[in-house]
Design a protein around this motif. Structure first.
Motif, PDB file in Angstrom:
ATOM      1  N   GLY A 159       0.769  -1.238   0.000  1.00 43.91           N
ATOM      2  CA  GLY A 159       0.000   0.000   0.000  1.00 43.91           C
ATOM      3  C   GLY A 159       0.795   1.281   0.000  1.00 43.91           C
ATOM      4  O   GLY A 159       0.221   2.373  -0.011  1.00 43.91           O
ATOM      5  N   PHE A 160       2.123   1.186   0.002  1.00 40.76           N
ATOM      6  CA  PHE A 160       2.945   2.401  -0.034  1.00 40.76           C
ATOM      7  C   PHE A 160       2.983   2.938  -1.458  1.00 40.76           C
ATOM      8  O   PHE A 160       3.115   2.179  -2.409  1.00 40.76           O
ATOM      9  CB  PHE A 160       4.357   2.114   0.470  1.00 40.76           C
ATOM     10  CG  PHE A 160       4.416   1.945   1.958  1.00 40.76           C
ATOM     11  CD1 PHE A 160       4.733   3.021   2.775  1.00 40.76           C
ATOM     12  CD2 PHE A 160       4.132   0.727   2.540  1.00 40.76           C
ATOM     13  CE1 PHE A 160       4.765   2.879   4.152  1.00 40.76           C
ATOM     14  CE2 PHE A 160       4.162   0.567   3.919  1.00 40.76           C
ATOM     15  CZ  PHE A 160       4.481   1.639   4.726  1.00 40.76           C
ATOM     16  N   VAL A 161       2.883   4.259  -1.567  1.00 38.12           N
ATOM     17  CA  VAL A 161       2.825   4.929  -2.864  1.00 38.12           C
ATOM     18  C   VAL A 161       4.016   5.883  -2.976  1.00 38.12           C
ATOM     19  O   VAL A 161       4.292   6.638  -2.034  1.00 38.12           O
ATOM     20  CB  VAL A 161       1.501   5.727  -2.976  1.00 38.12           C
ATOM     21  CG1 VAL A 161       1.425   6.488  -4.284  1.00 38.12           C
ATOM     22  CG2 VAL A 161       0.309   4.796  -2.801  1.00 38.12           C
ATOM     23  N   PRO A 162       4.702   5.887  -4.131  1.00 39.44           N
ATOM     24  CA  PRO A 162       5.791   6.859  -4.302  1.00 39.44           C
ATOM     25  C   PRO A 162       5.254   8.283  -4.169  1.00 39.44           C
ATOM     26  O   PRO A 162       4.199   8.614  -4.713  1.00 39.44           O
ATOM     27  CB  PRO A 162       6.301   6.587  -5.719  1.00 39.44           C
ATOM     28  CG  PRO A 162       5.863   5.182  -6.021  1.00 39.44           C
ATOM     29  CD  PRO A 162       4.560   5.000  -5.284  1.00 39.44           C
ATOM     30  N   THR A 163       5.979   9.119  -3.450  1.00 43.16           N
ATOM     31  CA  THR A 163       5.548  10.504  -3.244  1.00 43.16           C
ATOM     32  C   THR A 163       6.170  11.459  -4.254  1.00 43.16           C
ATOM     33  O   THR A 163       5.755  12.611  -4.342  1.00 43.16           O
ATOM     34  CB  THR A 163       5.934  10.997  -1.834  1.00 43.16           C
ATOM     35  OG1 THR A 163       7.364  11.038  -1.742  1.00 43.16           O
ATOM     36  CG2 THR A 163       5.339  10.110  -0.754  1.00 43.16           C
ATOM     37  N   GLY A 164       7.186  10.998  -4.970  1.00 46.59           N
ATOM     38  CA  GLY A 164       7.916  11.874  -5.887  1.00 46.59           C
ATOM     39  C   GLY A 164       9.121  12.528  -5.238  1.00 46.59           C
ATOM     40  O   GLY A 164       9.934  13.149  -5.915  1.00 46.59           O
ATOM     41  N   VAL A 165       9.268  12.394  -3.938  1.00 51.81           N
ATOM     42  CA  VAL A 165      10.417  12.957  -3.223  1.00 51.81           C
ATOM     43  C   VAL A 165      11.582  11.975  -3.330  1.00 51.81           C
ATOM     44  O   VAL A 165      11.413  10.768  -3.144  1.00 51.81           O
ATOM     45  CB  VAL A 165      10.075  13.212  -1.738  1.00 51.81           C
ATOM     46  CG1 VAL A 165      11.307  13.634  -0.950  1.00 51.81           C
ATOM     47  CG2 VAL A 165       8.969  14.246  -1.621  1.00 51.81           C
ATOM     48  N   THR A 166      12.738  12.499  -3.672  1.00 56.50           N
ATOM     49  CA  THR A 166      13.957  11.689  -3.697  1.00 56.50           C
ATOM     50  C   THR A 166      15.030  12.387  -2.871  1.00 56.50           C
ATOM     51  O   THR A 166      15.020  13.608  -2.737  1.00 56.50           O
ATOM     52  CB  THR A 166      14.488  11.464  -5.127  1.00 56.50           C
ATOM     53  OG1 THR A 166      14.838  12.726  -5.702  1.00 56.50           O
ATOM     54  CG2 THR A 166      13.469  10.758  -6.008  1.00 56.50           C
ATOM     55  N   ALA A 181       4.989   6.480   0.779  1.00 57.08           N
ATOM     56  CA  ALA A 181       4.233   6.731   1.987  1.00 57.08           C
ATOM     57  C   ALA A 181       2.851   6.096   1.899  1.00 57.08           C
ATOM     58  O   ALA A 181       2.354   5.788   0.814  1.00 57.08           O
ATOM     59  CB  ALA A 181       4.099   8.232   2.231  1.00 57.08           C
ATOM     60  N   ILE A 182       2.280   5.933   3.057  1.00 61.75           N
ATOM     61  CA  ILE A 182       0.909   5.468   3.168  1.00 61.75           C
ATOM     62  C   ILE A 182       0.212   6.422   4.134  1.00 61.75           C
ATOM     63  O   ILE A 182       0.759   6.738   5.205  1.00 61.75           O
ATOM     64  CB  ILE A 182       0.845   3.989   3.622  1.00 61.75           C
ATOM     65  CG1 ILE A 182      -0.563   3.429   3.513  1.00 61.75           C
ATOM     66  CG2 ILE A 182       1.412   3.795   5.010  1.00 61.75           C
ATOM     67  CD1 ILE A 182      -0.609   1.911   3.643  1.00 61.75           C
ATOM     68  N   ALA A 183      -0.936   6.936   3.723  1.00 62.18           N
ATOM     69  CA  ALA A 183      -1.654   7.909   4.547  1.00 62.18           C
ATOM     70  C   ALA A 183      -2.446   7.205   5.639  1.00 62.18           C
ATOM     71  O   ALA A 183      -2.836   6.033   5.484  1.00 62.18           O
ATOM     72  CB  ALA A 183      -2.591   8.739   3.670  1.00 62.18           C
ATOM     73  N   ARG A 184      -2.692   7.926   6.691  1.00 58.51           N
ATOM     74  CA  ARG A 184      -3.513   7.421   7.786  1.00 58.51           C
ATOM     75  C   ARG A 184      -4.885   7.047   7.211  1.00 58.51           C
ATOM     76  O   ARG A 184      -5.464   7.821   6.460  1.00 58.51           O
ATOM     77  CB  ARG A 184      -3.654   8.509   8.860  1.00 58.51           C
ATOM     78  CG  ARG A 184      -4.505   8.083  10.018  1.00 58.51           C
ATOM     79  CD  ARG A 184      -4.639   9.240  11.029  1.00 58.51           C
ATOM     80  NE  ARG A 184      -4.915   8.694  12.307  1.00 58.51           N
ATOM     81  CZ  ARG A 184      -4.012   8.243  13.170  1.00 58.51           C
ATOM     82  NH1 ARG A 184      -2.747   8.319  12.868  1.00 58.51           N
ATOM     83  NH2 ARG A 184      -4.356   7.745  14.324  1.00 58.51           N
ATOM     84  N   PRO A 185      -5.378   5.877   7.578  1.00 60.33           N
ATOM     85  CA  PRO A 185      -6.697   5.486   7.042  1.00 60.33           C
ATOM     86  C   PRO A 185      -7.830   6.349   7.583  1.00 60.33           C
ATOM     87  O   PRO A 185      -7.727   6.964   8.596  1.00 60.33           O
ATOM     88  CB  PRO A 185      -6.856   4.038   7.508  1.00 60.33           C
ATOM     89  CG  PRO A 185      -5.752   3.736   8.452  1.00 60.33           C
ATOM     90  CD  PRO A 185      -4.791   4.872   8.408  1.00 60.33           C
TER      91      PRO A 185
END
Length: 185
Positions: A159-166, A181-185
């Motif tokens: 469920g982690f998604v790339p944020t674009g930050v490197t 990151a994964i956002a708070r549900p």
């Protein structure tokens, strides 16, 4: 899954040290961890005791480490969640904008990779992170080396998604760590 996923107890610091040193000897270690075996093996016992107790006095960071314990008692993997409080400096020199968790030290022994161990570890870490009230975490993030596609795929599956930050890789600024990151549900 036949493993028990649980928090590390403070008195288990020698086992924490042993598993971490095993992780740092793994062939994937150069792209998976920011510390080296040579550095970690030289740490005094107090560093390992702080890690197992969930607080680093020298860094002022609260954390909790989880392990996957096999029926025979052997530890098959681990993950730690660091609590990054808003306004503090993060590991990469930036400022944490909102309270968040940071998954670090993810390791699963080779014979247990590709199975349920990593999912169990990450689920336990996220459950703990979401249960915190002070501070209430907005998200949990992690960093994965651009040259570690197997780990990146595992994190996406969880469920982690790339944020674009490197961020540049410590010791090799030509290589990048990708934030997911994964956002708070």
């Amino acid at each position: 899954m036949d493993h028990v996923i649980r928090a590390v107890r403070p008195d288990e610091w020698p086992r924490t040290r042993e598993l971490r040193l095993d992780a740092l000897r793994d062939p994937a270690a150069p792209v998976a961890f920011l510390e080296t075996y040579e550095a970690a093996v030289a740490y005094p016992d107090t560093v390992w005791q702080e890690r197992a107790a969930g607080f680093s006095a020298r860094q002022g960071i609260r954390s909790l480490e989880f392990v996957a314990e096999a029926p025979d008692g052997r530890w098959s993997g681990s993950v730690a969640v660091l609590v990054e409080e808003a306004g503090r400096e993060d590991f990469f020199g930036g400022t944490v904008e909102r309270a968040q968790g940071h998954l670090v030290g993810v390791f699963v022994r080779p014979e247990h990779r590709g199975g349920l161990v990593i999912g169990g570890l990450v689920a336990a870490a996220l459950d703990w992170a979401w249960a915190l009230e002070d501070p209430r975490l907005a998200r949990v993030r992690l960093h994965v080396h651009e040259g570690n596609p197997r780990a990146a795929a595992a994190y996406r599956k969880l469920g982690f998604v790339p944020t674009g930050v490197t961020v540049p890789m410590a010791g090799d600024p030509s290589a990048k760590e990708l934030e997911c990151a994964i956002a708070r549900p």
